[in-house]
Design a protein around this motif. Sequence first.
Motif, PDB file in Angstrom:
ATOM      1  N   ALA A 265       8.135 -14.055  18.260  1.00 11.75           N
ATOM      2  CA  ALA A 265       8.603 -15.386  19.546  1.00 11.75           C
ATOM      3  C   ALA A 265       8.197 -16.053  20.811  1.00 11.75           C
ATOM      4  N   SER A 266       6.606 -15.411  21.452  1.00 11.48           N
ATOM      5  CA  SER A 266       6.042 -15.727  22.565  1.00 11.48           C
ATOM      6  C   SER A 266       5.192 -16.872  21.639  1.00 11.48           C
ATOM      7  N   TYR A 267       5.027 -16.896  20.584  1.00  9.60           N
ATOM      8  CA  TYR A 267       3.398 -17.427  19.654  1.00  9.60           C
ATOM      9  C   TYR A 267       4.200 -18.349  19.779  1.00  9.60           C
ATOM     10  N   VAL A 268       5.364 -18.181  18.744  1.00  7.18           N
ATOM     11  CA  VAL A 268       6.212 -19.736  18.048  1.00  7.18           C
ATOM     12  C   VAL A 268       6.461 -20.469  18.848  1.00  7.18           C
ATOM     13  N   LEU A 269       6.872 -20.077  20.356  1.00  4.25           N
ATOM     14  CA  LEU A 269       7.254 -20.294  21.795  1.00  4.25           C
ATOM     15  C   LEU A 269       5.994 -21.515  22.008  1.00  4.25           C
ATOM     16  N   ILE A 270       4.755 -20.738  22.132  1.00  9.38           N
ATOM     17  CA  ILE A 270       3.739 -21.675  22.799  1.00  9.38           C
ATOM     18  C   ILE A 270       2.532 -22.439  21.643  1.00  9.38           C
ATOM     19  N   ILE A 271       2.720 -21.034  20.998  1.00  8.48           N
ATOM     20  CA  ILE A 271       1.096 -22.355  19.973  1.00  8.48           C
ATOM     21  C   ILE A 271       2.398 -23.084  18.706  1.00  8.48           C
ATOM     22  N   GLN A 345       4.352 -17.146  29.543  1.00  7.42           N
ATOM     23  CA  GLN A 345       4.457 -17.661  30.945  1.00  7.42           C
ATOM     24  C   GLN A 345       3.014 -17.902  31.011  1.00  7.42           C
ATOM     25  N   VAL A 346       1.759 -16.560  30.846  1.00  8.01           N
ATOM     26  CA  VAL A 346       0.600 -16.441  30.831  1.00  8.01           C
ATOM     27  C   VAL A 346      -0.233 -17.302  29.554  1.00  8.01           C
ATOM     28  N   ALA A 347       0.263 -16.711  28.641  1.00  9.58           N
ATOM     29  CA  ALA A 347      -0.476 -17.886  27.391  1.00  9.58           C
ATOM     30  C   ALA A 347       0.050 -19.183  27.640  1.00  9.58           C
ATOM     31  N   ALA A 348       1.388 -19.600  27.706  1.00  6.37           N
ATOM     32  CA  ALA A 348       1.038 -21.097  28.021  1.00  6.37           C
ATOM     33  C   ALA A 348      -0.215 -21.169  28.237  1.00  6.37           C
ATOM     34  N   LEU A 349      -0.732 -21.207  29.618  1.00  5.77           N
ATOM     35  CA  LEU A 349      -1.754 -21.770  30.122  1.00  5.77           C
ATOM     36  C   LEU A 349      -2.660 -22.585  28.868  1.00  5.77           C
ATOM     37  N   ALA A 350      -2.708 -21.507  28.097  1.00  3.79           N
ATOM     38  CA  ALA A 350      -4.066 -20.975  26.579  1.00  3.79           C
ATOM     39  C   ALA A 350      -3.899 -23.019  25.709  1.00  3.79           C
ATOM     40  N   MET A 351      -3.013 -23.455  25.687  1.00  2.43           N
ATOM     41  CA  MET A 351      -2.747 -24.778  25.457  1.00  2.43           C
ATOM     42  C   MET A 351      -3.416 -26.189  26.051  1.00  2.43           C
ATOM     43  N   TYR A 352      -4.042 -25.251  27.901  1.00  4.21           N
ATOM     44  CA  TYR A 352      -4.499 -26.600  28.274  1.00  4.21           C
ATOM     45  C   TYR A 352      -6.381 -26.302  27.775  1.00  4.21           C
ATOM     46  N   ALA A 353      -6.675 -25.516  27.643  1.00  4.31           N
ATOM     47  CA  ALA A 353      -7.516 -25.483  26.593  1.00  4.31           C
ATOM     48  C   ALA A 353      -7.689 -26.496  25.467  1.00  4.31           C
ATOM     49  N   LYS A 354      -6.252 -25.369  24.865  1.00  4.13           N
ATOM     50  CA  LYS A 354      -6.419 -26.245  23.647  1.00  4.13           C
ATOM     51  C   LYS A 354      -6.422 -27.355  23.552  1.00  4.13           C
ATOM     52  N   ALA A 355      -6.044 -28.222  24.112  1.00  4.45           N
ATOM     53  CA  ALA A 355      -6.188 -30.162  23.851  1.00  4.45           C
ATOM     54  C   ALA A 355      -7.194 -30.556  24.263  1.00  4.45           C
ATOM     55  N   ILE A 356      -8.058 -29.858  24.563  1.00  5.57           N
ATOM     56  CA  ILE A 356      -9.798 -30.171  24.569  1.00  5.57           C
ATOM     57  C   ILE A 356     -10.004 -29.926  23.665  1.00  5.57           C
ATOM     58  N   LEU A 397       2.315  -6.126  26.999  1.00  2.00           N
ATOM     59  CA  LEU A 397       2.661  -8.057  26.589  1.00  2.00           C
ATOM     60  C   LEU A 397       2.179  -8.158  26.945  1.00  2.00           C
ATOM     61  N   TRP A 398       2.198  -8.304  28.440  1.00  2.00           N
ATOM     62  CA  TRP A 398       0.982  -9.880  29.754  1.00  2.00           C
ATOM     63  C   TRP A 398      -0.221  -9.231  29.252  1.00  2.00           C
ATOM     64  N   GLY A 399      -0.134  -8.314  29.043  1.00  5.08           N
ATOM     65  CA  GLY A 399      -1.963  -8.543  28.996  1.00  5.08           C
ATOM     66  C   GLY A 399      -1.931  -9.417  27.332  1.00  5.08           C
ATOM     67  N   THR A 400      -1.192  -9.229  26.284  1.00  3.54           N
ATOM     68  CA  THR A 400      -1.761  -9.563  25.000  1.00  3.54           C
ATOM     69  C   THR A 400      -1.642 -11.107  25.789  1.00  3.54           C
ATOM     70  N   GLY A 401      -0.713 -11.769  25.782  1.00  3.14           N
ATOM     71  CA  GLY A 401      -0.766 -13.031  26.657  1.00  3.14           C
ATOM     72  C   GLY A 401      -1.728 -13.466  27.201  1.00  3.14           C
ATOM     73  N   LEU A 402      -2.882 -12.781  28.273  1.00  2.88           N
ATOM     74  CA  LEU A 402      -3.391 -13.239  28.956  1.00  2.88           C
ATOM     75  C   LEU A 402      -5.117 -13.234  28.012  1.00  2.88           C
ATOM     76  N   ALA A 403      -4.470 -12.196  26.970  1.00  2.51           N
ATOM     77  CA  ALA A 403      -6.066 -12.215  25.818  1.00  2.51           C
ATOM     78  C   ALA A 403      -5.744 -13.857  25.179  1.00  2.51           C
ATOM     79  N   ILE A 404      -4.740 -14.316  25.004  1.00  5.01           N
ATOM     80  CA  ILE A 404      -4.985 -15.279  23.953  1.00  5.01           C
ATOM     81  C   ILE A 404      -5.248 -16.599  25.280  1.00  5.01           C
ATOM     82  N   THR A 405      -5.142 -16.496  26.499  1.00  2.00           N
ATOM     83  CA  THR A 405      -5.830 -17.469  27.367  1.00  2.00           C
ATOM     84  C   THR A 405      -6.482 -17.651  27.210  1.00  2.00           C
TER      85      THR A 405
END
Length: 500
Positions: A265-271, A345-356, A397-405
């Motif tokens: 669910a988190s992966y679909v929302l963010i990635i 929420q923490v995984a969403a920050l990964a998309m800033y890096a992905k945009a670059i 789960l929070w650690g999983t999101g942090l790992a993605i970012t």
Amino acid sequence: MGKNSKDNYSHVLKYTGVFGGVQGLNILISLVRNKIAAVLLGPSGMGLVSLFNTTVNFVSQATNLGISFGAVRQLSELYDKGDETQVNRFVKVVRAWSLLTALLGMLVCVVVGPLLSSHTFSWGDHTLHFVLLAPAVGFLAITGGETAIMKGTRRLKPLAMVQLISVFAALIISISIYYFFGQAGIVPVIVLVAFATTVATMRYSYAIYPLRLRGAKGILGEGMEMVRLGVAFILAGILNSGAEMFIRSYLNIAGDLQMVGYYNASYVLIIVYAGMVFSAMETDYYPRLSGVNSYHTSANEVVNRQIEVSLLLISPLLAMLVMLLPVVIPVLYSNDFLPVVGMAQVAALAMYAKAITLPISFLTLAKSDPVGYVLLDVLYDVVLVVLIILGFSHWGLWGTGLAITVTHVIELAMVFVYAHLRFGYRMSVSVMQFAALQLPLGVAVYLVTLTQSGFFYWLLCGILCFVSIAISFTVLRQKTSLWDALVRKLKNRLGQQDEE
């Protein structure tokens, strides 16, 4: 800023908006499907859907020989030359190889079914499920070939129609079957949705280039260059799908199916959903970059401009997404999925890096460096798997999101260093300025979600989101002529109404 530079910015913004808009409409329909499916199946059922879909995609990418990628480049070259005879000939080549890979994929899915069952599930024998999923792998191969034909010959309107028809078909099929059969209908849904997509794709593709069997003898040998072009892409796809399958299997074994459902669910929302801004990359940006790949300065300019537009478009969306996730997740799924909020929420920050990262990474393909492309993908997948295992084992789960970012930040560093050393890529001052403005705002919104609640939560997050929107709107208005064109159009329309 000169007119040509403004036009270039307008082009990037226009096509990012067009393709992102189509993807956004598809996502809205998919949201309804996921919401109803989540209610009907629950977190464990959604986890089962995720495991089966990931496995099907893995087998498909491992056996399709990169046809859907390699064919686009060659068809585009023939199409640009205006050689209709050669285009028709190569369409036959693509279809022959697609059929071959479809049969290969189905065979592999059947043969390795027992292996997939034992490595994906810690309970029960699911071999029959994987055997029954074999047709879905075949349908994906056929769809990939026909889609490549339409992409290579610039048939964007039919492609958009296929996407819309497919997502509506998926909605009707999945909800109908899940309602009557629940989790027992998961495998039939995956197969029937793949079949419906193939039928819709063939309907439009065959209307443009009708199926002709005459003269098809011996054409497989003509596709070897296409296959070679797709090797790097398929290897990267196998690595990505394999990593995702391993991660879901690990979460299933270390946790349970519910954890897999939360992760998906988190992966679909963010990635997936946030990534709709990047949907124009392969269709518009990659061909433009390939056209200037021999010119160092021009290639740098194209890459940096794409990064700037991507950053300006996605930053306000990410800030608002982080703020609204506590409301969005129960609406899109159900209250059972509320544990996903912190991870997302923490995984969403990964998309800033992905945009670059994403625009820079296309340099390896545009400059025909398959080794570099695969190497960077291997490093990314290894880091992602290791960090998710560490993150989940220590912080859930929070650690999983942090790992993605953290993984995306590391990937950005790797891709930038490689592109700089290998191709002489240099990041523009504008990219660094926009990142320095938008990234702190996104981090600030996230920090507010950790420290505030109630009135101050919405007030502070709202102010930060407004600032992010204002920065992006101001810059895009200055750098493009689209706003001026829109204003002129509105004035002309109002003038016509006054005359009437």
